[in-house]
Each structure stands twice: as C-alpha cells, then as structure tokens.
Design a protein around this motif. Structure first.
Motif, PDB file in Angstrom:
ATOM      1  N   ALA A   1       0.814  -1.214   0.000  1.00  0.00           N
ATOM      2  CA  ALA A   1       0.000   0.000   0.000  1.00  0.00           C
ATOM      3  C   ALA A   1       0.850   1.267   0.000  1.00  0.00           C
ATOM      4  N   ARG A   2       1.973   1.268   0.694  1.00  0.00           N
ATOM      5  CA  ARG A   2       2.775   2.489   0.873  1.00  0.00           C
ATOM      6  C   ARG A   2       4.040   2.525   0.030  1.00  0.00           C
ATOM      7  N   GLY A   3       4.510   1.384  -0.432  1.00  0.00           N
ATOM      8  CA  GLY A   3       5.727   1.347  -1.242  1.00  0.00           C
ATOM      9  C   GLY A   3       5.447   1.805  -2.662  1.00  0.00           C
ATOM     10  N   GLN A   4       6.510   2.075  -3.388  1.00  0.00           N
ATOM     11  CA  GLN A   4       6.375   2.524  -4.771  1.00  0.00           C
ATOM     12  C   GLN A   4       6.992   1.499  -5.707  1.00  0.00           C
ATOM     13  N   GLY A   5       6.347   1.313  -6.844  1.00  0.00           N
ATOM     14  CA  GLY A   5       6.876   0.408  -7.840  1.00  0.00           C
ATOM     15  C   GLY A   5       8.222   0.909  -8.348  1.00  0.00           C
ATOM     16  N   GLY A   6       9.102  -0.004  -8.707  1.00  0.00           N
ATOM     17  CA  GLY A   6      10.417   0.371  -9.194  1.00  0.00           C
ATOM     18  C   GLY A   6      11.433   0.613  -8.086  1.00  0.00           C
ATOM     19  N   TRP A   7      11.101   0.222  -6.860  1.00  0.00           N
ATOM     20  CA  TRP A   7      11.993   0.418  -5.724  1.00  0.00           C
ATOM     21  C   TRP A   7      12.347  -0.919  -5.097  1.00  0.00           C
ATOM     22  N   ASP A   8      13.541  -0.968  -4.499  1.00  0.00           N
ATOM     23  CA  ASP A   8      13.977  -2.099  -3.686  1.00  0.00           C
ATOM     24  C   ASP A   8      14.032  -1.626  -2.243  1.00  0.00           C
ATOM     25  N   TYR A   9      13.534  -2.442  -1.330  1.00  0.00           N
ATOM     26  CA  TYR A   9      13.545  -2.126   0.090  1.00  0.00           C
ATOM     27  C   TYR A   9      14.231  -3.259   0.834  1.00  0.00           C
ATOM     28  N   VAL A  10      15.040  -2.904   1.830  1.00  0.00           N
ATOM     29  CA  VAL A  10      15.659  -3.901   2.696  1.00  0.00           C
ATOM     30  C   VAL A  10      15.345  -3.502   4.129  1.00  0.00           C
ATOM     31  N   LEU A  11      14.788  -4.432   4.886  1.00  0.00           N
ATOM     32  CA  LEU A  11      14.510  -4.227   6.307  1.00  0.00           C
ATOM     33  C   LEU A  11      15.605  -4.932   7.102  1.00  0.00           C
ATOM     34  N   VAL A  12      16.310  -4.168   7.921  1.00  0.00           N
ATOM     35  CA  VAL A  12      17.436  -4.692   8.694  1.00  0.00           C
ATOM     36  C   VAL A  12      17.021  -4.744  10.156  1.00  0.00           C
ATOM     37  N   GLY A  13      17.116  -5.914  10.754  1.00  0.00           N
ATOM     38  CA  GLY A  13      16.743  -6.079  12.150  1.00  0.00           C
ATOM     39  C   GLY A  13      17.733  -5.425  13.095  1.00  0.00           C
ATOM     40  N   ARG A  14      17.216  -4.975  14.242  1.00  0.00           N
ATOM     41  CA  ARG A  14      18.055  -4.342  15.259  1.00  0.00           C
ATOM     42  C   ARG A  14      18.093  -5.219  16.512  1.00  0.00           C
TER      43      ARG A  14
END
Length: 164
Positions: free
Chosen positions: A98-111
């Motif tokens: 819903a909030r991301g944009q097409g054409g993008w890569d996202y990486v979630l890094v744990g803390r």
C-alpha cells in the motif's frame, strides 16, 4: 534469471475494489542488498529501512516492488534471528504493497534487542513513517550525472600497502 512480475488483487488499493498493484518479490542476490545499503536509509526504533530506486535498465519488471530482510548474528542465535525475520516479513506484507512505490527495492534490517521485542503496532507505524520519509527525501547529491562519484573510502590506518 528474472522472475515474471505478478500482480496481486487488493481490496484497499486506490482505484476501487480489487485494484491491481504489483506484488512484492524477495531480494535474494547479494549485489541487490549491497546496492540498497548504499542508497537511502531511514532508521526506526525497531529496524532500519534501506531503499533505492532501481535503474530502468535493470532486468526487472519496472513496476515490481522487491523486498529483502537481513538479521545479523548481533540479534542472537538462529531462533532469535528467524523470529525477527518473520516479524519483518509480516510488516512488509502489511505495509509495503500500500505504501511502497513500484520500481523500488527495500531492505529491512533487524536491530538487536528491538526487532523481536518491540510492539508490532508501533513497528507498523514506524514502517509507514520510514517509507514516507524515504520517498520525500531529495535525491542523493551525487545522483547528478555531471558530478563524478567520490573516491572510495579506505578502512583502517596507514597507507594502502600495509605498514608505513
């Protein structure tokens, strides 16, 4: 080898009932993670979000959203890392389409001490805020084609050859 882009039906997407939005695919190649690590980043209390707009010349569907997850050994043993990754995957599944944009890569890094224990509702709002900040940020300074990339930084002390 590229995966075909799959579209998912979502009832809450803009454009009416069951509008088509690109489905998320998972980043698997180390090079993709490294490219995302050198792009935009937004820290939150529970995780770090790294995001980058893909080059149109890359052999990936242009409107695909790709997401990666990483949890180092700093988070704990395999059980703790897997729990943190499960939470990050569920966060991404609920927010990024819903909030991301097409054409993008996202990486979630744990803390450490945060990803596995932080309240899930707070992490949902953290991800929404982080995505809006990443997409509102101006492009990096060296994105201008007239400026060359800066020289790579060396780590460590002394000359590149070893001892002085």
């Amino acid at each position: 080898m590229t995966r075909p882009m799959v579209e998912a039906l979502t009832a809450d997407a803009p454009g009416g009932d069951a509008a088509r939005v690109p489905a998320m695919t998972t980043l698997t190649r180390r090079a993709d993670f490294l490219r995302a690590a050198s792009a935009r980043r937004q820290g939150t209390a529970g995780f770090l979000l790294q995001a980058r707009r893909r080059d149109p010349a890359e052999p990936v569907a242009p409107q695909a959203i790709r997401v990666g997850y990483t949890c180092s050994k700093k988070l704990g043993n395999a059980v703790a890392r897997n729990r943190a990754k499960r939470r990050l995957r569920e966060l991404a599944r609920q927010v990024i389409p819903a909030r991301g944009q097409g054409g993008w890569d996202y990486v979630l890094v744990g803390r450490p001490e945060a990803t596995a224990t932080r309240d899930f509702a707070a992490m949902l709002s953290d991800l929404e805020t982080a995505l809006s900040r990443v997409h509102a940020a101006p492009p990096p300074r060296n994105a201008d084609a007239t400026r060359p990339d800066p020289a790579p930084r060396r780590r460590g002390k002394g000359p590149a050859g070893g001892k002085p």
